[in-house]
Design a protein around this motif. Structure first.
Motif, PDB file in Angstrom:
ATOM      1  N   UNK A 189     131.092  97.816   2.847  1.00 52.97           N
ATOM      2  CA  UNK A 189     131.502  98.896   3.742  1.00 52.97           C
ATOM      3  C   UNK A 189     131.254 100.258   3.103  1.00 52.97           C
ATOM      4  N   UNK A 190     131.178 100.303   1.777  1.00 57.64           N
ATOM      5  CA  UNK A 190     130.852 101.554   1.086  1.00 57.64           C
ATOM      6  C   UNK A 190     129.476 102.062   1.483  1.00 57.64           C
ATOM      7  N   UNK A 191     128.611 101.156   1.913  1.00 61.42           N
ATOM      8  CA  UNK A 191     127.267 101.539   2.360  1.00 61.42           C
ATOM      9  C   UNK A 191     127.202 101.607   3.883  1.00 61.42           C
ATOM     10  N   UNK A 192     127.812 100.612   4.531  1.00 62.50           N
ATOM     11  CA  UNK A 192     127.683 100.476   5.986  1.00 62.50           C
ATOM     12  C   UNK A 192     128.333 101.647   6.718  1.00 62.50           C
ATOM     13  N   UNK A 193     129.567 102.018   6.343  1.00 62.08           N
ATOM     14  CA  UNK A 193     130.275 103.063   7.078  1.00 62.08           C
ATOM     15  C   UNK A 193     129.590 104.426   6.965  1.00 62.08           C
ATOM     16  N   UNK A 194     129.392 104.981   5.750  1.00 60.43           N
ATOM     17  CA  UNK A 194     128.726 106.300   5.701  1.00 60.43           C
ATOM     18  C   UNK A 194     127.282 106.222   6.172  1.00 60.43           C
ATOM     19  N   UNK A 195     126.601 105.091   5.897  1.00 58.73           N
ATOM     20  CA  UNK A 195     125.218 104.966   6.350  1.00 58.73           C
ATOM     21  C   UNK A 195     125.107 105.024   7.865  1.00 58.73           C
ATOM     22  N   UNK A 196     126.027 104.342   8.564  1.00 59.62           N
ATOM     23  CA  UNK A 196     126.013 104.361  10.030  1.00 59.62           C
ATOM     24  C   UNK A 196     126.305 105.754  10.561  1.00 59.62           C
ATOM     25  N   UNK A 197     127.277 106.414   9.950  1.00 62.26           N
ATOM     26  CA  UNK A 197     127.645 107.764  10.400  1.00 62.26           C
ATOM     27  C   UNK A 197     126.478 108.740  10.216  1.00 62.26           C
ATOM     28  N   UNK A 198     125.854 108.722   9.037  1.00 61.51           N
ATOM     29  CA  UNK A 198     124.751 109.647   8.774  1.00 61.51           C
ATOM     30  C   UNK A 198     123.540 109.332   9.664  1.00 61.51           C
ATOM     31  N   UNK A 199     123.281 108.059   9.882  1.00 61.51           N
ATOM     32  CA  UNK A 199     122.141 107.680  10.727  1.00 61.51           C
ATOM     33  C   UNK A 199     122.332 108.210  12.156  1.00 61.51           C
ATOM     34  N   UNK A 200     123.524 107.996  12.720  1.00 57.16           N
ATOM     35  CA  UNK A 200     123.774 108.457  14.088  1.00 57.16           C
ATOM     36  C   UNK A 200     123.752 109.987  14.142  1.00 57.16           C
ATOM     37  N   UNK A 201     124.287 110.631  13.097  1.00 54.30           N
ATOM     38  CA  UNK A 201     124.247 112.101  13.056  1.00 54.30           C
ATOM     39  C   UNK A 201     122.801 112.606  13.087  1.00 54.30           C
ATOM     40  N   UNK A 202     121.942 111.992  12.282  1.00 46.63           N
ATOM     41  CA  UNK A 202     120.543 112.436  12.239  1.00 46.63           C
ATOM     42  C   UNK A 202     119.860 112.185  13.575  1.00 46.63           C
ATOM     43  N   UNK A 203     120.113 111.027  14.174  1.00 47.54           N
ATOM     44  CA  UNK A 203     119.499 110.713  15.455  1.00 47.54           C
ATOM     45  C   UNK A 203     119.980 111.678  16.555  1.00 47.54           C
ATOM     46  N   UNK A 204     121.240 112.117  16.449  1.00 49.20           N
ATOM     47  CA  UNK A 204     121.801 112.997  17.479  1.00 49.20           C
ATOM     48  C   UNK A 204     121.374 114.446  17.300  1.00 49.20           C
ATOM     49  N   UNK A 205     121.184 114.880  16.061  1.00 53.78           N
ATOM     50  CA  UNK A 205     120.901 116.295  15.793  1.00 53.78           C
ATOM     51  C   UNK A 205     119.482 116.536  15.267  1.00 53.78           C
ATOM     52  N   UNK A 206     118.843 115.476  14.794  1.00 55.37           N
ATOM     53  CA  UNK A 206     117.540 115.572  14.135  1.00 55.37           C
ATOM     54  C   UNK A 206     117.584 116.520  12.937  1.00 55.37           C
ATOM     55  N   UNK A 207     118.751 116.524  12.305  1.00 54.26           N
ATOM     56  CA  UNK A 207     118.958 117.356  11.119  1.00 54.26           C
ATOM     57  C   UNK A 207     118.745 116.490   9.880  1.00 54.26           C
ATOM     58  N   UNK A 208     117.498 116.479   9.380  1.00 52.79           N
ATOM     59  CA  UNK A 208     117.161 115.642   8.223  1.00 52.79           C
ATOM     60  C   UNK A 208     117.514 116.308   6.893  1.00 52.79           C
ATOM     61  N   UNK A 209     118.050 117.513   6.973  1.00 54.91           N
ATOM     62  CA  UNK A 209     118.348 118.227   5.724  1.00 54.91           C
ATOM     63  C   UNK A 209     119.424 117.524   4.912  1.00 54.91           C
ATOM     64  N   UNK A 210     120.281 116.753   5.588  1.00 54.92           N
ATOM     65  CA  UNK A 210     121.352 116.105   4.833  1.00 54.92           C
ATOM     66  C   UNK A 210     120.797 115.032   3.900  1.00 54.92           C
ATOM     67  N   UNK A 211     119.629 114.486   4.210  1.00 54.50           N
ATOM     68  CA  UNK A 211     119.015 113.501   3.312  1.00 54.50           C
ATOM     69  C   UNK A 211     118.630 114.169   2.002  1.00 54.50           C
TER      70      UNK A 211
END
Length: 771
Positions: free
Chosen positions: A185-207
């Motif tokens: 879950x240390x990977x799944x939870x933040x990974x899912x949140x960041x993935x959906x955020x990027x898909x919703x905003x197309x803000x790749x700067x967080x990577x």
């Protein structure tokens, strides 16, 4: 604008930590550990400490690979420093809960920039049943959720407020800690949140800002050593069990774990986030409205907060294995969303949209509050931290309904005020409703403290008058006065649940007292078994380390146990509901009788018996209590009904012929033995409502609390039996008829006189009134 923390912020954080201590530490060790997790994890830590092994978890001498090492690295030092006890088992998690509140305020202050909204968010969090209950349990969830919450706040600050490499690296380290407590879950939870955020905003700067080339090695540095150690030592079996079974098979529902529909978490969030659940939809709508505005740092923060709340909730709702506490990672972010909404309420004025949301909030409160105030639905608070599937018995103990009723009244009135009142107009509304809301809070708090109605009314009146004075003196602060009532009433509910409801339920919901009774009664190595009891983990933990005992789930297993120990005394723990079945199995195997030598009684409630095939030092019938020299003269009424020609029910005494919903009454039955019964019967007492809707409360029990079973009854004896029955809190007023008789399995001893029974071999006793 970058917010710099000052001494005032540090002082506020410490004060919030002190308040949290007042909610988490009192009576922490005064009640037994609660199955199934607490004694399980406590025993693992105890065995690891005994072996001097801090790396390889073991349970009852075998492997324990269903959880990683993190929780045991908290508990083992506590056991080593302060000794093994219920308090030292729970203390590390409580400390983590307190530190979580302190750190949350400091990080929210950096993230939100507003001291008021940060304080409100933390106050909501610390008065949430989910947070307080889990912080006071020996479970892995508070360390993992606090670490996850801190990591997401640090990432969000670094991404959108103040970029610092230190924040990024600390966030990665926190995720490594999550891995040590909850695995992937240390990977799944933040990974899912960041993935959906990027898909919703197309803000790749967080990577780019996440510094994967530095963060992933740091994550592995924190989480890797233990996993490498276990893989090198145990190889594929460890990887198969820990990663495949307890991650992917659990997610798919292939393990023997509780499964349910998504509706389970709708209810659990309503209870676990009560009463703040009333404002959560309004908070989400408000946060979503801001997130839809022109893209800037503020909108991105709101998007991240919304995703951090909604993604864990939806993810665990999708998973096929559903424990009640799985959605807990969503709760801290829900608290932040509600805190932000409260801050907007204080800022005012309210437009039409806000007023509609407040009306909807009042309706949500009415639905959830009415459910919690009905019957014993409040037992679901305890289900948040245990397994309802196997632990579904509770007596009406630690009743929190006075606190719940006070909170519901306080919240309803305040939401009504907020929806109706326009600032600067209708000053009579806050002048009336705010004092009533505070009076409801004071009344609930005083009743929970066990005061009389007179004192509680005085407290309510004082709270109302004080709030009235401040509402008139400082009209601009009316919203603040009202919201403070919400926070105080929520704290009262949480305190009641923490300090009375859970402790009282757990005192009669644990094998601790039975293990102590066994250790006191046994001589030498007289063996112990459990039969069809879920309290096996409690038994292991409260027995001396590595103490041998037998777990029997099937009749054939208990038959082997009694045959193996024929000719010597043995003890068996058995749930009350399975007592008759156990007696039949033992009788079939060895022709021996069983005696109840102890039970887990707390007040008038019993769940499990400790039985033995010998009286030995167990209690015998007590002259003057169980066995009488003559028929009492002060009977409530004579019955003179004979059952099967073997026993006469002479009469009865009852403590009261009227009772209030939620109240109890005591019934004493007096029997005269006419002939040997030759078998082991139990007594039933039914209290049935005379008119619809049908209700029944009952007591099926062995005579004289097991001190004098019917196979020992001798002609001429006068036997007294006593039982206490509780009328449900949801019973409507009306008459209730009391019946009794003797039974074994599905068969009742026949009542010889037709005019004294109801046609179902139940002796008619009397009618009482529910007021």
């Amino acid at each position: 604008m970058i917010t710099k923390l000052d001494r005032r912020d540090l002082l506020i954080a410490l004060l919030l930590g002190l308040v949290t201590m007042g909610l988490l530490l009192p009576v922490l060790g005064s009640y037994p550990l609660l199955s199934s997790w607490e004694p399980h994890y406590g025993e693992v830590a105890r065995e690891m400490l005994h072996r001097g092994n801090w790396w390889d978890p073991v349970y009852r001498g075998g492997r324990f690979w269903s959880k990683p090492i993190g929780e045991f690295w908290l508990v083992i030092p506590s056991f080593a420093l302060f000794g093994i006890s219920d308090l030292t088992a729970r203390l590390p998690n409580a400390i983590v809960g307190i530190l979580g509140v302190i750190i949350a305020y400091l990080l929210l202050r950096k993230l939100l920039g507003s001291r008021r909204s940060s304080i409100l968010a933390v106050l909501v969090l610390m008065t949430t049943p989910y947070y307080d209950l889990i912080s006071r349990q020996l479970m892995v969830d508070i360390p993992y959720v606090v670490s996850f919450f801190i990591a997401m706040l640090l990432f969000t600050i670094a991404f959108f407020v103040e970029y610092r490499l230190t924040y990024i690296l600390l966030a990665w380290a926190c995720l490594g800690i999550v891995m040590l407590f909850k695995g992937l879950l240390a990977i799944v939870l933040p990974g899912s949140i960041f993935f959906i955020y990027i898909m919703a905003t197309w803000d790749w700067s967080i990577v780019r800002k996440a510094k994967l080339h530095l963060g992933i090695p740091l994550f592995l540095l924190v989480a890797g050593p233990w996993h490498v150690y276990m893989t090198v030592k145990h190889g594929t079996p460890f990887l198969q069990e820990w990663f495949i079974q307890h991650h992917f098979e659990r997610m798919a529902g292939d393990l023997d774990k509780p499964n349910a529909t998504f509706a389970l978490y709708v209810r659990d969030l309503a209870y676990g986030f009560f009463p703040w659940i009333a404002l959560l939809p309004a908070g989400i709508v408000g946060a979503f409205s801001i997130a839809r505005q022109k893209v800037n740092s503020r909108t991105k923060i709101y998007i991240m907060l919304l995703l951090s709340c909604l993604v864990p909730y939806l993810l665990f709702s999708y998973a096929q294995t559903k424990f009640h506490h799985y959605i807990f990672p969503a709760v801290p972010f829900a608290a932040v969303i509600v805190g932000l909404f409260l801050d907007r309420m204080l800022s005012g004025p309210y437009d039409l949209k806000a007023k509609v949301l407040l009306v909807i909030s009042a309706l949500i409160l009415a639905v959830v509050g009415a459910d919690l105030l009905t019957g014993m639905n409040y037992k679901n608070f305890v289900h948040l931290i245990t397994v309802q599937r196997v632990q579904d018995w509770f007596g009406p103990l630690g009743d929190p309904r006075p606190a719940l009723a006070g909170a519901v009244m306080c919240w309803s009135l305040f939401l009504l005020l907020s929806a109706l009142w326009n600032r600067g107009e209708k000053k009579i509304v806050p002048a009336i409703i705010i004092p009533i809301a505070w009076a409801a809070t004071g009344l609930g708090a005083a009743r929970c403290a066990g005061t009389s109605w007179t004192i509680a009314s005085a407290v309510a009146g004082g709270a109302g008058l004080v709030s009235l004075f401040f509402s008139i003196k400082f009209p601009s602060a009316v919203s603040t006065i009202g919201i403070s009532a919400l926070i105080v009433s929520s704290a009262v509910v949480t305190g009641q649940i923490n300090f009375r409801t859970v402790p009282e339920m757990l005192r009669c919901f644990s094998a601790k007292s039975l293990v102590r009774a066994y250790m006191k009664l046994k001589k030498g190595n007289e063996p112990l078994a459990t039969y069809n009891s879920w309290k096996t983990r409690d038994t292991t933990y409260y027995l001396p380390l590595n103490y041998p005992w037998t777990r029997a789930e099937q009749d054939i297993q208990i038959k082997r146990f009694v045959k193996r120990n024929k000719g010597r005394r043995y003890f068996i723990q058995v749930p009350k509901a399975n007592y008759q079945r156990l007696k039949n199995a033992v009788k079939d195997a060895t022709l021996e009788n069983l005696y109840i030598v102890a039970d887990d009684r707390y007040k008038s409630f019993v769940d499990v018996y400790l039985v033995s095939n010998r009286r030995g030092s167990a209690e015998r019938p007590k002259p003057g209590i169980d066995l009488l020299d003559k028929i009492p003269e002060n009977l409530t009424a004579r019955t003179d009904a004979t059952l099967g020609g073997k026993v006469e029910l002479i009469g009865y005494r009852i403590s009261s012929t009227s009772v209030k919903p939620g109240g109890t009454f005591r019934l004493e039955l007096f029997y005269k033995v006419l002939a040997p019964l030759g078998d082991d019967y139990m007594i039933f007492v039914h209290a049935d409502r005379v008119k619809p809707p049908f209700r029944r409360t009952l007591s099926d029990h062995v005579p004289a609390q097991g001190r004098h079973p019917t196979f020992d009854w001798k002609p001429g004896q006068i036997v007294r039996d006593e039982t206490v029955l509780t009328i449900g809190g949801d019973w409507p007023a009306g008459q209730v008829e009391i019946f009794t008789g003797l039974f074994k399995g599905p068969n009742r001893l026949p009542v010889d006189q037709l005019d004294k029974q109801d046609g179902h071999n139940r002796v008619r006793l009397l009618k009482i009134t529910v007021e």
